[in-house]
Design an enzyme around this catalytic site. Structure first.
Site, mmCIF file in Angstrom:
data_model
loop_
_atom_site.group_PDB
_atom_site.id
_atom_site.type_symbol
_atom_site.label_atom_id
_atom_site.label_comp_id
_atom_site.label_asym_id
_atom_site.label_seq_id
_atom_site.Cartn_x
_atom_site.Cartn_y
_atom_site.Cartn_z
ATOM 1 C CG HIS A 184 3.248 68.762 77.617
ATOM 2 N ND1 HIS A 184 3.700 68.778 76.429
ATOM 3 C CD2 HIS A 184 2.725 67.434 77.859
ATOM 4 C CE1 HIS A 184 3.104 67.788 75.626
ATOM 5 N NE2 HIS A 184 2.770 67.041 76.571
ATOM 6 C CD GLU B 57 -7.162 66.709 74.122
ATOM 7 O OE1 GLU B 57 -7.009 66.226 72.744
ATOM 8 O OE2 GLU B 57 -6.235 66.008 75.003
#
Lengths: 367, 358
Positions: B163, B94
């Site tokens: 998450h 990322e």
């Protein structure tokens, strides 16, 4: 001798023709001019900093001039360039006027970022310089991104041409994950970015053998990503150019990344506030004895391209250029208070902030 | 020096951006009623595909967006239509690909970066917070950053604490970015199309739990402007202010309350930055009571900001202290029942409204 223009522009790029592999007399004299310009500029920068006319963090490029000048000499004028925070040298070598660069550090509206960026954030859109970035290694994924964009223009938009992106990093940036991710992306996607490691031996105050593993074999890392690499003696610009020009041309031609381990040395501390306890004066002096500007000057004298009188007159001209830049920066206006709220959004809609009303900025002096 | 033959970026702030679409007022937008029923994920796909057909500068990159057809099937079929140069599978990097896309945006391209989850955006925090929203300012107006970051935000269903992040309160703090957070397929499409055309970085919040939600999405093209809330339900007892997935919790709670004879407003903010405070004030002047329902944690949350602005702007119109209902102030639990209790669920909203009225 040929007088270099006041606004430093690489003569190799003046007519947008690719630079020749063998440099002309004019090119070499221009390198001497640019390197001395950077040296003189940085001397005045330090002076202004000590007089508290420049604030914040300020990183001096002296000693490393052959890197910015020698690598930019291998580019075309529309190749994107991005660097870290020791960026005055790159800005000047890329063609930013000494005045815009100095005024930025003085926090004046005539600065390249209208006084909003400072020493670490030199941006110059007309010269394809995309900063000046303050976070170590943040610029390395961006380097891949400029290469990606030029390839996208070429392959998807059909408007571009084969370019290379130059991305400079210090040896401290070797240790950031971002650089490893960037190298992986660059190789995986055939991105024509050349990572130029300005290896001055220190990550701030930490010597390279203390901050990175296998520091004697840095090219191995690039090889690990399938990126071709080269190590350059950075104190001899003529040698550097002769090695780098074909290397850069090959990256451009094959549209592949490259990694340059450019061995250099900085004469000043990491930043203006560095007492430099981590190295000896003898070490610094040893490098100063091999100064890259003195070397180029002596080489050019040997070739008969410049004589003592010519060198003196060049130095004088540069001194005046930089003094003019300092004077202009001193006399320029500080940003109006309203500038605080400009250039935050390109489309400043209402209700973006509970307290601020954003507006469009005034035109940037470089554009 | 030659003038820069860059792609026309429209980013120079001294000029208006001619690329921005023409926005219609709410009552001129195509009807929300109809029988062209599509899922939330399809609405997102339609938005991206329509803009990509119009503008070759737009491309999509992210993990599994191409050959896998999207981890959540949002980009299904897009590789076939647009090819691998515009629908780009990335490694799990990322930091690397976000930074890369930001640079591409600086040159005038229009990247859409898909984060499989906003929870994964933290490893890209430096580029998305330190570069994208500050580029225009730091460069003195020379380089903008027309980029969209989008992905799943909030609890996805027993994914536990790493998450399940709601990033809106953390990220909305940063000037220079915009943030959109649709609650339904119709708005998702219209807002994403606007986001892609906006010259500023847009953080676009979706929810894994809403991707299968179905609604009518009209055939004709429409754009929903930023900073314009929608009154999803009109009442007189309390104004519920919400955004994203909890808007649906509010609508559910409103049904329950209606059965008890309590009619509440549900105001769907649609974007957090800009925040349509005028629409909130307008309804507060009617109901005189406000409850902000927010899926982020309470401390320094979007609810905190909304309530502060309400107090600053229409304090005298309030009959009682403005109230907030946030996610419980603990890490996200795994166990199904605990996760449900943790969210600002319809039962908690109903209880909160009853408390306000008693």
């Amino acid at each position: 001798m040929t007088q270099a223009p006041a606004t430093s522009t690489n003569p190799a790029k003046a007519d947008s023709q690719p630079a020749p592999t063998k440099p002309s007399k004019e090119m070499m004299l221009k390198w001497l001019y640019d390197m001395q310009l950077i040296r003189e500029f940085e001397n005045r920068t330090q002076q202004a900093y000590q007089q508290a006319k420049i604030g914040g963090f300020c990183h001096i490029y002296s000693g490393q001039e052959a890197c910015a000048v020698g690598t930019i000499a291998c580019t075309n004028d529309d190749d994107p360039v991005v660097t870290a925070y020791r960026d005055h040298g790159h800005a000047l070598a890329r063609g930013m006027s000494a005045e815009a660069c100095m005024a930025e550090m003085f926090g004046k509206v005539t600065g390249c970022a209208k006084g909003k960026g400072g020493s670490m954030h030199m941006f110059d859109k007309p010269n394809w310089l995309f900063g000046g970035h303050g976070i170590v290694s943040a610029q390395t994924p961006m380097g891949a991104g400029f290469a990606f964009a030029s390839k996208y223009e070429l392959e998807v938009l059909g408007t571009g041409k084969k370019k290379i992106a130059l991305c400079y990093l210090g040896d401290g940036a070797l240790d950031q994950g971002a650089f490893h991710e960037a190298q992986n992306l660059a190789s995986l996607w055939d991105l024509p970015v050349i990572y130029i490691l300005e290896n001055n031996g220190y990550s701030m105050g930490t010597a390279i053998n203390r901050h990175t593993a296998n520091s004697e074999n840095l090219e191995d890392r690039a090889k690990g990503y399938g990126i071709k690499s080269i190590t350059i003696d950075g104190l001899d610009i003529l040698h550097a150019y002769s090695e780098l020009k074909p290397f850069f041309d090959d990256c451009r031609d094959k549209q592949r990344p490259g990694f340059v381990n450019f061995k250099t040395y900085r004469y000043q501390g990491h930043s203006m506030s560095d007492p430099q306890k981590y190295r000896t004066k003898d070490e610094v002096d040893q490098f100063k004895d091999q100064d890259s500007i003195a070397k180029l000057c002596s080489d050019l004298m040997g070739m008969g391209h410049i004589d003592e009188a010519g060198w003196k007159s060049m130095q004088k001209e540069i001194r005046n250029t930089v003094l003019d830049a300092v004077e202009a920066a001193e006399n320029a206006a500080v940003p109006e208070p309203g500038e605080l709220y400009t250039d935050v959004y390109a489309n400043p809609e209402k209700n973006l902030s509970p307290t601020a009303t954003y507006t469009h900025g005034t035109k940037n002096p470089l554009m | 020096m030659t003038t820069m033959p860059m792609i026309e970026t429209d980013i120079h702030p001294a000029v208006d951006n001619p690329a921005l679409p023409v926005f219609l007022s709410e009552d001129q937008l195509p009807s929300r009623e109809g029988d062209r029923i599509v899922q939330f994920r399809e609405a997102l796909r339609e938005a991206m595909s329509e803009e990509m057909r119009k503008d070759k500068r737009v491309f999509l990159l992210g993990e599994e967006v191409a050959q896998y057809n999207g981890a959540y099937k949002i980009s299904q079929g897009m590789l076939d239509e647009f090819g691998p140069k515009r629908i780009i599978d990335t490694p799990i990097s990322e930091n690397g690909f976000a930074g890369m896309a930001i640079a591409a945006a600086m040159t005038g391209l229009r990247p859409i970066v898909e984060f499989m989850s906003w929870s994964f955006s933290f490893v890209a925090a430096d580029p998305i917070l330190n570069n994208a929203p500050k580029m225009l300012y730091m460069s003195g107006g020379q380089f903008g950053c027309p980029i969209v970051f989008r992905g799943n935000d909030g609890a996805g269903g027993q994914l536990a604490s790493t998450h399940s992040w709601c990033v809106e309160a953390l990220y909305a703090n940063v000037p220079g970015l915009k943030m959109a957070i649709p609650s339904n397929p119709y708005d998702a499409k219209g807002l994403l199309k606007t986001a892609i055309n906006d010259p500023d970085p847009v953080f676009f919040m979706e929810s894994e739990r809403m991707l299968g939600d179905k609604a009518h999405v009209p055939e004709e093209e429409y754009y929903i402007p930023f900073g314009r809330a929608r009154l999803a339900r009109e009442g007189d007892a309390v104004t519920l202010v919400s955004f994203g997935r909890p808007v649906n919790f509010c609508l559910e709670a409103a049904e329950t309350l209606a059965a008890e004879g309590i009619e509440v407003d549900v105001l769907d903010m649609r974007t957090i930055r800009p925040l349509d405070i005028e629409s909130i004030i307008e309804r507060v002047k009617v109901t005189n009571k406000v409850l902000v329902v927010d899926q982020s944690w309470p401390f320094a949350s979007i609810a905190s900001e909304v309530i502060t602005q309400i107090c600053e702007r229409c304090f005298d119109w309030l009959d009682m202290a403005p109230a907030r209902l946030n996610t419980e102030d603990v890490p996200t639990p795994y166990a199904k029942g605990l996760e449900y209790d943790y969210l600002p669920n319809p039962e908690r909203i109903v209880d909160a409204v009853r408390d306000m009225l008693n």
